[in-house]
Scaffold this active site. Structure first.
Site, PDB file in Angstrom:
ATOM      1  N   GLY A 123     -21.212   6.103   4.209  1.00  0.00           N
ATOM      2  CA  GLY A 123     -20.292   6.817   3.120  1.00  0.00           C
ATOM      3  C   GLY A 123     -21.273   7.017   1.752  1.00  0.00           C
TER       4      GLY A 123
ATOM      5  N   GLY B 101     -19.338   7.763  -1.396  1.00  0.00           N
ATOM      6  CA  GLY B 101     -18.289   7.857  -2.177  1.00  0.00           C
ATOM      7  C   GLY B 101     -18.395   7.148  -3.468  1.00  0.00           C
TER       8      GLY B 101
ATOM      9  N   VAL C 217     -17.484   3.839  -4.063  1.00  0.00           N
ATOM     10  CA  VAL C 217     -18.220   2.657  -3.753  1.00  0.00           C
ATOM     11  C   VAL C 217     -19.147   2.659  -3.268  1.00  0.00           C
ATOM     12  CG1 VAL C 217     -17.662   0.470  -2.483  1.00  0.00           C
ATOM     13  CG2 VAL C 217     -15.479   1.589  -3.485  1.00  0.00           C
ATOM     14  N   ALA C 218     -19.528   3.522  -2.323  1.00  0.00           N
ATOM     15  CA  ALA C 218     -20.799   3.496  -1.876  1.00  0.00           C
ATOM     16  C   ALA C 218     -22.041   3.950  -2.673  1.00  0.00           C
ATOM     17  CB  ALA C 218     -20.998   4.438  -0.527  1.00  0.00           C
TER      18      ALA C 218
ATOM     19  N   LYS D 137       0.841  -1.188  -0.052  1.00  0.00           N
ATOM     20  CA  LYS D 137      -0.121  -0.044   0.074  1.00  0.00           C
ATOM     21  C   LYS D 137       0.929   1.199  -0.020  1.00  0.00           C
ATOM     22  CE  LYS D 137      -4.403   1.001   0.072  1.00  0.00           C
ATOM     23  NZ  LYS D 137      -5.354  -0.171  -0.681  1.00  0.00           N
TER      24      LYS D 137
END
Length: 349
Positions: A182, A184, A186-187, A81
């Site tokens: 959320g 964003g 993905v949500a 990451k």
């Protein structure tokens, strides 16, 4: 004095690089947890942290999560990451992203980067001008690659349906109440899929305008971020930041299912057992949210087309079922079962 090796989340990382580029203001961490299955792959996060220690903890936890995610998804990739430490103004420039690309390139392919929170396709384009060890680049419609968000959303949606089948005995989300934390990328995808199937949605996001926009598109109710975790619903779907499930928040949950795309939802390893003790079915986050890295992997390795990506994402419910079945048989919580499976796959059983 606690050393890096003694940090609770270090977990035998193969390498942790601290990156500074004074000209562009770049301060970044590149953590590589495992290359047992292939190059350490995982997106780059752009975030403002309260202090450097929080950034390091996030990088370590996210990197380890990517090892487990890639292994459980059957990908020939290890886990890593990147975390770029944003200033209080969230200053981000193409030059800064190019500097991050040079840092990635200096690792010679041991780490492969892509988008994560706070990073977009344009940012990855700046990175790609400095290194070939990058994915999630702009592509023509229908081609493999680009924004991983929609692919993550699809996997989470399919995982929610699998959880509903197992915990509630229902084959559809029609009429079920889903509390989405959320609003964003993905949500939003999860919300659109769920609304199309007739689910009733409640949405919360720290960005009120973003929450309202998604609610308008899906017929959802907007609730305060402080209330979303205690709503009475059929599913709580965390799709923001991690470490939201701890002893206090789990005790206050009023749902039979927790299934969402956020990374590192459990604040500690004990929290998986706490969920199980309350009779709440948990979908391990790095299993249900693997759709994005499946797409990114297929782009980077050039080992399939869009139909292959779709088929691989559709394997997520089966992997969840395997975990839940083992959990039921063994008495261990799903998070512990998934961790044990992943550790075996990366040679650390």
């Amino acid at each position: 004095m606690t050393t890096l090796w003694g940090l609770p989340d270090f977990d035998a990382h193969e390498a942790v690089h601290l990156v500074t580029d004074q000209k562009t203001g770049l301060r970044a961490i590149i953590a590589m947890h495992s290359t047992h299955l292939g190059p350490a792959a995982g997106g780059c996060r752009f975030w403002h942290y309260a202090d450097d220690a929080d950034a390091l903890t996030d990088a370590l936890r996210l990197s380890r999560g990517m090892s487990f995610k890639n292994a459980m998804a059957g990908l020939p990739l290890g886990g890593g990451k990147g975390v770029i430490l944003a200033d209080a103004n969230r200053t981000k420039t193409p030059e800064m992203m190019a500097a991050f690309g040079r840092a990635v390139n200096s690792l010679g392919g041991k780490y492969v980067t892509a988008e994560d929170v706070g990073i977009n396709v344009a940012d990855m384009t700046s990175v790609s001008q400095q290194t070939r060890y990058v994915a999630g680049l702009p592509v023509e419609e229908g081609a493999v690659g680009g924004d991983p968000g929609p692919h993550t959303s699809l996997g989470v949606f399919l995982g929610i349906k699998a959880a509903v089948r197992r915990a509630l005995g229902k084959s559809s989300l029609q009429g079920l109440h889903i509390a989405l934390q959320g609003a964003g990328s993905v949500a939003s995808g999860v919300a659109m899929h769920a609304a199309a199937e007739g689910a009733r949605l409640s949405i919360a996001d720290v960005d009120a305008d973003r929450a309202q926009k998604l609610a308008a598109a899906t017929g959802a109710e907007v609730v305060a971020p402080s209330d979303i975790m205690t709503l009475e619903a059929d599913v709580l779907s965390p799709n923001a930041l991690g470490a939201i499930l701890d002893a206090e928040s789990i005790a206050a949950l009023r749902v039979p299912i927790v299934a969402g795309g956020a990374n590192n939802q459990l604040a500690s390893r004990e929290d998986g057992a706490r969920l199980m003790e309350r009779g709440i079915l948990y979908a391990p986050d790095y299993v249900i949210n693997a759709g994005g890295i499946i797409n990114v992997s297929t782009e980077y390795l050039k080992d399939g087309d869009a139909s292959v990506v779709r088929s691989r994402i559709e394997g997520i419910p089966e992997r969840l079922e395997t975990i839940w079945s083992e959990s039921q048989a063994s008495g261990r919580d799903p998070a512990t079962v998934a961790d044990a499976m992943a550790m075996k796959l990366i040679g650390r059983a």
